[in-house]
Design a protein around this motif. Structure first.
Motif, PDB file in Angstrom:
ATOM      1  N   THR A   8      15.907 -13.256  -0.217  1.00  0.00           N
ATOM      2  CA  THR A   8      15.170 -13.687   1.091  1.00  0.00           C
ATOM      3  C   THR A   8      13.810 -14.350   0.853  1.00  0.00           C
ATOM      4  N   ASP A   9      13.074 -13.975  -0.355  1.00  0.00           N
ATOM      5  CA  ASP A   9      11.919 -14.419  -0.489  1.00  0.00           C
ATOM      6  C   ASP A   9      12.137 -16.072  -0.997  1.00  0.00           C
ATOM      7  N   MET A  10      13.243 -16.560  -1.215  1.00  0.00           N
ATOM      8  CA  MET A  10      13.483 -18.174  -1.502  1.00  0.00           C
ATOM      9  C   MET A  10      14.195 -18.712  -0.390  1.00  0.00           C
TER      10      MET A  10
ATOM     11  N   VAL B 247      19.605  -1.005   1.400  1.00  0.00           N
ATOM     12  CA  VAL B 247      19.200  -1.095   0.170  1.00  0.00           C
ATOM     13  C   VAL B 247      17.829  -1.652   0.251  1.00  0.00           C
ATOM     14  N   THR B 248      16.892  -0.900  -0.235  1.00  0.00           N
ATOM     15  CA  THR B 248      15.519  -1.318  -0.003  1.00  0.00           C
ATOM     16  C   THR B 248      14.530  -0.879  -1.421  1.00  0.00           C
ATOM     17  N   VAL B 249      14.062  -2.214  -1.909  1.00  0.00           N
ATOM     18  CA  VAL B 249      13.180  -2.131  -2.902  1.00  0.00           C
ATOM     19  C   VAL B 249      12.175  -1.172  -2.790  1.00  0.00           C
ATOM     20  N   GLY B 250      11.270  -1.114  -1.790  1.00  0.00           N
ATOM     21  CA  GLY B 250      10.227  -0.357  -1.701  1.00  0.00           C
ATOM     22  C   GLY B 250      10.578   1.121  -1.717  1.00  0.00           C
ATOM     23  N   ALA B 251      11.568   1.555  -1.075  1.00  0.00           N
ATOM     24  CA  ALA B 251      11.922   3.222  -1.216  1.00  0.00           C
ATOM     25  C   ALA B 251      12.470   3.407  -2.362  1.00  0.00           C
TER      26      ALA B 251
ATOM     27  N   ILE C  76       9.725   2.261   7.472  1.00  0.00           N
ATOM     28  CA  ILE C  76       9.765   3.037   6.231  1.00  0.00           C
ATOM     29  C   ILE C  76      10.289   4.367   6.237  1.00  0.00           C
ATOM     30  N   ASP C  77      11.422   4.399   7.051  1.00  0.00           N
ATOM     31  CA  ASP C  77      12.202   5.541   7.145  1.00  0.00           C
ATOM     32  C   ASP C  77      12.989   6.005   5.924  1.00  0.00           C
ATOM     33  N   GLN C  78      13.143   4.860   5.111  1.00  0.00           N
ATOM     34  CA  GLN C  78      13.683   5.561   4.009  1.00  0.00           C
ATOM     35  C   GLN C  78      12.953   6.246   2.863  1.00  0.00           C
ATOM     36  N   HIS C  79      11.896   5.620   2.963  1.00  0.00           N
ATOM     37  CA  HIS C  79      10.818   6.309   2.012  1.00  0.00           C
ATOM     38  C   HIS C  79      10.417   7.502   2.338  1.00  0.00           C
TER      39      HIS C  79
ATOM     40  N   SER D  68       0.915  -1.195  -0.031  1.00  0.00           N
ATOM     41  CA  SER D  68      -0.015  -0.091   0.009  1.00  0.00           C
ATOM     42  C   SER D  68       0.873   1.240  -0.014  1.00  0.00           C
ATOM     43  N   TYR D  69       2.114   1.230   0.347  1.00  0.00           N
ATOM     44  CA  TYR D  69       3.132   2.376   0.435  1.00  0.00           C
ATOM     45  C   TYR D  69       3.386   2.607  -0.926  1.00  0.00           C
ATOM     46  N   TYR D  70       3.083   1.981  -1.996  1.00  0.00           N
ATOM     47  CA  TYR D  70       3.391   2.623  -3.219  1.00  0.00           C
ATOM     48  C   TYR D  70       2.295   3.427  -3.560  1.00  0.00           C
TER      49      TYR D  70
ATOM     50  N   LEU E 164       3.891 -15.935   3.614  1.00  0.00           N
ATOM     51  CA  LEU E 164       3.684 -16.530   2.249  1.00  0.00           C
ATOM     52  C   LEU E 164       4.755 -17.561   1.848  1.00  0.00           C
ATOM     53  N   ARG E 165       6.106 -16.932   1.977  1.00  0.00           N
ATOM     54  CA  ARG E 165       6.938 -17.737   1.170  1.00  0.00           C
ATOM     55  C   ARG E 165       7.205 -19.266   2.349  1.00  0.00           C
ATOM     56  N   ALA E 166       7.031 -18.874   3.486  1.00  0.00           N
ATOM     57  CA  ALA E 166       7.112 -20.125   4.466  1.00  0.00           C
ATOM     58  C   ALA E 166       6.116 -21.069   4.177  1.00  0.00           C
TER      59      ALA E 166
ATOM     60  N   SER F 299      19.859 -12.038   6.174  1.00  0.00           N
ATOM     61  CA  SER F 299      20.348 -10.878   6.573  1.00  0.00           C
ATOM     62  C   SER F 299      19.174  -9.752   6.235  1.00  0.00           C
ATOM     63  N   ILE F 300      18.084 -10.059   5.572  1.00  0.00           N
ATOM     64  CA  ILE F 300      17.056  -8.958   5.392  1.00  0.00           C
ATOM     65  C   ILE F 300      16.121  -8.849   6.454  1.00  0.00           C
ATOM     66  N   PHE F 301      15.177  -9.970   6.750  1.00  0.00           N
ATOM     67  CA  PHE F 301      14.147  -9.721   7.756  1.00  0.00           C
ATOM     68  C   PHE F 301      14.530 -10.659   8.793  1.00  0.00           C
TER      69      PHE F 301
HETATM   70  C1  EPZ Z   1       9.902  -6.237  -0.853  1.00  0.00           C
HETATM   71  O1  EPZ Z   1       9.454  -5.794   0.616  1.00  0.00           O
HETATM   72  C2  EPZ Z   1       9.194  -7.313  -1.135  1.00  0.00           C
HETATM   73  N1  EPZ Z   1       7.577  -6.862  -1.015  1.00  0.00           N
HETATM   74  C3  EPZ Z   1       9.394  -8.391  -0.139  1.00  0.00           C
HETATM   75  O2  EPZ Z   1       8.444  -9.589  -0.572  1.00  0.00           O
HETATM   76  C4  EPZ Z   1      10.845  -8.882  -0.285  1.00  0.00           C
HETATM   77  O3  EPZ Z   1      10.994  -9.875   0.777  1.00  0.00           O
HETATM   78  C5  EPZ Z   1      11.691  -7.541  -0.171  1.00  0.00           C
HETATM   79  O4  EPZ Z   1      11.341  -6.640  -0.933  1.00  0.00           O
HETATM   80  C6  EPZ Z   1      13.224  -7.754  -0.202  1.00  0.00           C
HETATM   81  O5  EPZ Z   1      13.247  -8.453  -1.474  1.00  0.00           O
HETATM   82  C7  EPZ Z   1       7.006  -5.972  -2.150  1.00  0.00           C
HETATM   83  O6  EPZ Z   1       7.657  -5.860  -3.247  1.00  0.00           O
HETATM   84  C8  EPZ Z   1       5.761  -5.928  -1.894  1.00  0.00           C
HETATM   85  P1  EPZ Z   1      12.667  -3.747   1.349  1.00  0.00           P
HETATM   86  P2  EPZ Z   1       9.947  -4.297   1.072  1.00  0.00           P
HETATM   87  O7  EPZ Z   1      12.352  -2.215   1.440  1.00  0.00           O
HETATM   88  O8  EPZ Z   1      10.277  -3.379  -0.162  1.00  0.00           O
HETATM   89  C9  EPZ Z   1      15.007  -2.423   5.581  1.00  0.00           C
HETATM   90  C10 EPZ Z   1       7.231 -11.547  -0.308  1.00  0.00           C
HETATM   91  O9  EPZ Z   1       7.322 -12.580   0.023  1.00  0.00           O
HETATM   92  N2  EPZ Z   1      14.047  -1.148   5.343  1.00  0.00           N
HETATM   93  O10 EPZ Z   1      13.588  -4.055   0.188  1.00  0.00           O
HETATM   94  O11 EPZ Z   1       9.383  -4.077   1.975  1.00  0.00           O
HETATM   95  C11 EPZ Z   1      14.089  -3.531   5.898  1.00  0.00           C
HETATM   96  O12 EPZ Z   1      13.623  -3.600   7.067  1.00  0.00           O
HETATM   97  C12 EPZ Z   1       7.518 -10.116   0.080  1.00  0.00           C
HETATM   98  O13 EPZ Z   1       6.604 -11.408  -1.701  1.00  0.00           O
HETATM   99  C13 EPZ Z   1      14.452  -0.124   6.143  1.00  0.00           C
HETATM  100  O14 EPZ Z   1      15.291  -0.291   7.238  1.00  0.00           O
HETATM  101  O15 EPZ Z   1      11.570  -4.529   1.325  1.00  0.00           O
HETATM  102  C14 EPZ Z   1      14.698  -4.887   5.208  1.00  0.00           C
HETATM  103  O16 EPZ Z   1      15.532  -5.161   6.107  1.00  0.00           O
HETATM  104  C15 EPZ Z   1       7.863 -10.334   1.617  1.00  0.00           C
HETATM  105  N3  EPZ Z   1      13.909   1.286   5.955  1.00  0.00           N
HETATM  106  C16 EPZ Z   1      15.465  -3.961   4.107  1.00  0.00           C
HETATM  107  O17 EPZ Z   1      15.419  -2.759   4.202  1.00  0.00           O
HETATM  108  C17 EPZ Z   1      12.859   1.290   5.082  1.00  0.00           C
HETATM  109  O18 EPZ Z   1      12.368   2.521   4.863  1.00  0.00           O
HETATM  110  C18 EPZ Z   1      14.927  -4.395   2.729  1.00  0.00           C
HETATM  111  O19 EPZ Z   1      13.704  -4.268   2.627  1.00  0.00           O
HETATM  112  C19 EPZ Z   1      12.599   0.237   3.998  1.00  0.00           C
HETATM  113  C20 EPZ Z   1      13.367  -1.021   4.570  1.00  0.00           C
END
Ligand code: EPZ
Length: 431
Positions: A305-307, A162-166, A124-127, A95-97, A371-373, A327-329
């Motif tokens: 991490t999703d694998m 490194v964050t995908v979402g941000a 979501i601090d990086q967003h 939803s953050y998108y 989901l993945r588990a 190392s991600i979650f």
């Molecule tokens: C995306 O999540 C995926 N979700 C996740 O897939 C996936 O596990 C993840 O990327 C990593 O590849 C979607 O695309 C909807 P991140 P996202 O921001 O974007 C930290 C699945 O199973 N972080 O890349 O939320 C965060 O805590 C799901 O399909 C900050 O510290 O992940 C993490 O340790 C689960 N601050 C790391 O970055 C921020 O502002 C990577 O998170 C944002 C993230």
């Protein structure tokens, strides 16, 4: 509540076709409302998270026309509201998108803050850092995040993680900001590239997606496009490990093999044979005993991490001791206790799982923690002796389309049921 009931022990054999990438699609659907013209999106996966997001988009006044199961037309010209309070939206992280998409287009947005998640804390601090750098104010109040700007101006942004979402969210806002934006330490995942390609096809000017420096020249507005989403690398990888764990032989079709390199490398290391084609990968797990290996999850092009749960379940059946580091979650080992009930021998210490391979799993009643588990527990059930029941499959349905049908197409004995009666019927049927 529905369950999967599985009679394990059949090697998976045959061909499976992979759908569109859920995580690319979620961002692309949000980005589609950034123009007032009509956007056609193809190869959309028909999974729960996507459908929830489509409802939310419709809820704020966009016109969403489902052409068929995998194709949708979206027109965002009638959006009347930039406040997303739709009750289910909190349940999907993506939803953050909508924040990025609405902020870029209307200079303001309000979205219910995504709630906690089963895989660990998700800041979501990086967003927020990115939105602020582009000139927006951001406040969190009453469970929602509000953001608005008089004017959005390009900037130089260094991401601390490194964050995908941000990366994607900042890219969306910057696409419609004045001047130039540079995102450093950007995520390089295939879906970051897919979203950049999508925005560019709408008239954005984004360069460098897929590297760790993305350069964006803001444009006045975006226009209509027709776009097909990339194949889902995680769905593909899940079937690849299902083939390995069941000692099967599966052709995974409609993939981009380059996106699967980390998975392919690990399957080769543990002793599978791999055949690569232009848009397919065959995994052959027959004949030999699988071997142990070590793996650490990392941002792309590292091991995803999703694998992680899928490889861990497979290593649980491989000879020797394997070490898996997440190392991600921090909370992505919840399936380990469930797997122990099936005979798995895994010990978790901090962000590391130490896996001693066992000869076989035995069927048990387990529950999908996420989901993945959840998908990984299905793989365990497919390779186990006897019957496995996986509860809470609603998690799996968030991200896998027709999971049980596709597995049945490969010879698996799996059914989706929703009562003890149906479980009993399945037991009688499979004997
Ligand atoms: C995306 O999540 C995926 N979700 C996740 O897939 C996936 O596990 C993840 O990327 C990593 O590849 C979607 O695309 C909807 P991140 P996202 O921001 O974007 C930290 C699945 O199973 N972080 O890349 O939320 C965060 O805590 C799901 O399909 C900050 O510290 O992940 C993490 O340790 C689960 N601050 C790391 O970055 C921020 O502002 C990577 O998170 C944002 C993230």
């Amino acid at each position: 509540m529905e369950q999967y009931v599985i009679k394990g022990g059949n090697p998976l054999v045959g061909e499976v076709k992979i759908g569109g990438a859920k995580n690319a699609a979620l961002a692309i659907l949000a980005a589609a409302i950034m123009t007032d013209e009509t956007v056609l999106i193809e190869n959309l996966p028909d999974v729960r998270d996507i459908n929830v997001l489509l409802q939310a988009i419709e809820g704020i006044g966009a016109v969403v026309e489902r052409i068929d199961r995998h194709t949708v037309k979206i027109n965002g010209s009638m959006i009347s509201d930039v406040n997303i309070e739709y009750e289910y939206i909190k349940k999907i992280r993506a939803s953050y998108y909508l924040l990025g998409a609405l902020l870029g287009k209307y200079k303001r947005a309000q979205v219910a803050l995504p709630g906690g998640c089963n895989i660990g804390s998700r800041p979501i601090d990086q967003h927020i850092k990115g939105f602020k750098a582009l000139g927006a104010e951001v406040r969190i109040e009453h469970g929602s995040i509000f953001t608005e700007a008089d004017q959005l101006m390009g900037n130089h942004i260094y991401l601390d993680v490194v964050t995908v979402g941000a990366t994607i969210n900042i890219m969306m806002v910057a696409a419609l900001s004045k001047g130039n934006t540079i995102i450093e330490n950007a995520a390089k995942e295939p879906h970051v590239v897919d979203v950049a390609n999508f925005l560019n096809s709408m008239g954005a000017n984004i360069k460098g997606a897929g590297t760790d420096v993305i350069r964006i020249k803001g444009v006045e507005k975006l226009h209509k496009t027709e776009y097909s989403i990339i194949p889902d690398q995680i769905e593909a990888g899940t079937f690849m490990f299902a083939a390995a764990a069941t000692k099967g032989n599966v052709l995974v079709k409609n993939v981009i093999p380059k996106h699967l390199e980390a998975t392919t490398a690990k399957l080769l290391e543990i002793g599978c044979d791999i055949e690569e084609y232009d848009d397919a990968v065959r995994v052959i797990g027959t004949g030999k005993a699988l071997q142990h290996t070590h793996v650490k999850t990392l941002p792309y092009p590292g091991y995803p991490t999703d694998m992680q749960p899928q490889i861990a379940v497979t290593l649980g059946l491989s000879q020797g001791t394997s070490i898996v580091t997440e190392s991600i979650f921090e909370n992505r080992f919840k399936y380990v206790d469930e797997l122990a009930r099936m005979g798995g021998d895994i010990k978790v210490e901090g962000n590391t799982a130490i896996i001693n391979g066992v000869r076989k799993y035995t069927g048990a009643r387990v529950s999908a923690p996420d989901l993945r588990a959840g998908a990984a527990l299905v793989i365990a059930g497919l390779s186990a002796e006897g019957i496995t029941i996986v509860d809470d499959i609603v998690y799996i349905q968030r991200g896998y389309e027709c999971f049980e049908e596709k597995l049945r197409g490969l010879g698996a004995q799996i059914e989706r049921v929703n009562s003890e009666n149906e479980i009993q019927k399945f037991r009688l049927k499979v004997g």
